[in-house]
Design a protein around this motif. Structure first.
Motif, short mmCIF file in Angstrom:
data_model
loop_
_atom_site.label_atom_id
_atom_site.label_comp_id
_atom_site.label_asym_id
_atom_site.label_seq_id
_atom_site.Cartn_x
_atom_site.Cartn_y
_atom_site.Cartn_z
N GLN A 26 0.83 -1.21 0.00
CA GLN A 26 0.00 0.00 0.00
C GLN A 26 0.87 1.26 0.00
N LEU A 27 1.97 1.23 0.77
CA LEU A 27 2.89 2.37 0.78
C LEU A 27 3.55 2.55 -0.58
N GLU A 28 3.98 1.44 -1.17
CA GLU A 28 4.60 1.49 -2.48
C GLU A 28 3.64 2.08 -3.52
N ASP A 29 2.41 1.63 -3.50
CA ASP A 29 1.41 2.13 -4.45
C ASP A 29 1.16 3.62 -4.24
N TYR A 30 1.09 4.03 -2.96
CA TYR A 30 0.85 5.45 -2.64
C TYR A 30 2.00 6.32 -3.14
N LEU A 31 3.23 5.88 -2.89
CA LEU A 31 4.40 6.66 -3.29
C LEU A 31 4.53 6.74 -4.81
N LEU A 32 4.41 5.61 -5.47
CA LEU A 32 4.61 5.60 -6.92
C LEU A 32 3.53 6.37 -7.67
N ASN A 33 2.36 6.51 -7.05
CA ASN A 33 1.28 7.27 -7.68
C ASN A 33 1.22 8.73 -7.24
N SER A 34 2.15 9.11 -6.35
CA SER A 34 2.18 10.51 -5.91
C SER A 34 2.71 11.39 -7.04
N PHE A 35 2.31 12.65 -7.04
CA PHE A 35 2.80 13.59 -8.05
C PHE A 35 4.31 13.75 -7.93
N GLU A 36 4.83 13.70 -6.68
CA GLU A 36 6.26 13.88 -6.47
C GLU A 36 7.06 12.79 -7.17
N PHE A 37 6.65 11.52 -7.01
CA PHE A 37 7.35 10.41 -7.66
C PHE A 37 7.18 10.48 -9.17
N GLN A 38 5.98 10.85 -9.61
CA GLN A 38 5.73 10.94 -11.05
C GLN A 38 6.60 12.03 -11.69
N ASP A 39 6.67 13.18 -11.03
CA ASP A 39 7.49 14.27 -11.56
C ASP A 39 8.97 13.89 -11.62
N ALA A 40 9.42 13.12 -10.61
CA ALA A 40 10.83 12.74 -10.55
C ALA A 40 11.14 11.54 -11.45
N ILE A 42 10.37 8.40 -10.92
CA ILE A 42 10.76 7.23 -10.13
C ILE A 42 9.69 6.16 -10.26
N LYS A 43 10.10 4.93 -10.61
CA LYS A 43 9.13 3.89 -10.93
C LYS A 43 9.25 2.66 -10.04
N SER A 44 10.10 2.71 -9.02
CA SER A 44 10.23 1.57 -8.12
C SER A 44 10.54 2.05 -6.71
N TYR A 45 10.14 1.25 -5.73
CA TYR A 45 10.42 1.56 -4.33
C TYR A 45 10.51 0.23 -3.58
N SER A 46 11.70 -0.15 -3.17
CA SER A 46 11.94 -1.47 -2.60
C SER A 46 11.64 -1.52 -1.11
N ILE A 47 11.41 -2.72 -0.61
CA ILE A 47 11.19 -2.91 0.82
C ILE A 47 12.44 -2.53 1.60
#
Length: 306
Positions: A26-40, A42-47
């Motif tokens: 759920q955290l990974e989905d939230y981060l990857l769909n945030s505008f901040e991650f999209q603008d940067a 970034i397409k992955s976020y590991s455990i």
């Protein structure tokens, strides 16, 4: 993962977990769909990155984040710091979010506009912070707006205090051993000496400023209950952005909102109230009501009828 993006990650993780516990997915989905991650981009976020971020958040913001492990395996914020530290953390997070937005987008000047103000003396901030932590004697020249004089000061620095977008040094003036405040924007020729002061001062600044509005020396004053009646329009603004930590909403009508405060009715606070004009009326204490009435009469005298 971009190296200069970690502060943004911390802010987003805290924001998500403040709303409710969340699993890694759920955290990974939230981060990857945030505008901040999209603008940067970034397409992955590991455990592994999440676990490292949780440790850093704990060290930096004093927030304890744990994993339930049993059952739903969700992460959650176990404890929060005391109120004063929490306010500091919130301001720190806000600063990081703005800073990262500016760093990530070099064209920010086309979209983000700051107040046009003169320098606030913040260039001396870290030197003073170092002097406070290491008990170093500090000397500087300080300008007084009232008497228009520049005076030499030798002080024992104890704390830094923000008030209305200005920073102040709280220090003991060695000349008269008195606790004073000095605006950083009025400090010149600052020198942090190698000499340490040995005095042990027992000021509890959290208590000292608990009922303060501004940075005035409050040792001779006692806080009072202050009651304000605000128009609904202005009251909504004060409700959403409190004037002071003691603010309490006591009554509401279709036309007005009433607030109570427990603080020192200083000149700074009176100036704040006057800035709202007819939208805010002081009901108590009588001394503050009288001071405002006198001030308004004097101001009106400056505008004689033509």
């Amino acid at each position: 993962m971009k190296k200069d993006f970690y502060l943004t990650r911390y802010a987003l993780i805290i924001k998500r977990l403040e709303s409710s516990p969340a699993t890694y997915s759920q955290l990974e989905d939230y981060l990857l769909n945030s505008f901040e991650f999209q603008d940067a981009g970034i397409k992955s976020y590991s455990i592994r990155t999440l676990q490292r971020d949780i440790r850093e958040i704990s060290d930096l913001f004093n927030l304890s984040i744990h994993n339930k492990k049993k059952g739903d395996n969700r992460y959650y914020i176990e404890s929060r710091p005391i109120m004063e530290v929490d306010e500091y953390n919130q301001k720190l997070l806000e600063s990081f979010q703005v800073s990262n937005a500016l760093n990530l987008h070099p064209d920010f000047s086309d979209f983000i506009f700051f107040e046009s103000r003169k320098p606030t003396g913040i260039e001396n901030f870290y030197d003073l912070f170092f002097a406070i932590r290491n008990k170093r004697v500090v000397t500087f020249e300080h300008y007084n707006y009232k008497n228009k004089l520049m005076t030499s000061r030798k002080v024992h620095p104890l704390a830094l205090k923000e008030s209305k977008d200005r920073w102040y040094l709280i220090a003991i003036d060695t000349k008269d051993k008195t606790l004073k405040s000095f605006g950083l924007d009025r400090i010149n020729y600052l020198d942090v000496s190698d000499t340490k002061f040995r005095e042990k001062y027992n000021y509890n600044f959290r208590e000292h400023f608990k009922n303060a509005f501004g940075v005035m020396n409050l040792t001779e004053q006692k806080p009072q209950q202050i009651v304000l009646k605000c128009t609904r329009h202005q009251g909504e603004y004060i409700r959403s952005f409190p004037l002071h930590q003691s603010q309490k909403e006591t009554r509401e009508t279709p036309e007005d909102i009433y607030f109570e405060f427990f603080l020192h009715p200083t000149y700074d606070f009176m100036q704040e109230i006057l800035s709202f004009g007819k939208e805010v009326v002081v009901l108590e204490p009588k001394t503050l009501v009288d001071d405002i009435r006198t001030h308004l009469k004097t101001s009106l005298g400056n505008y004689p009828e033509l």
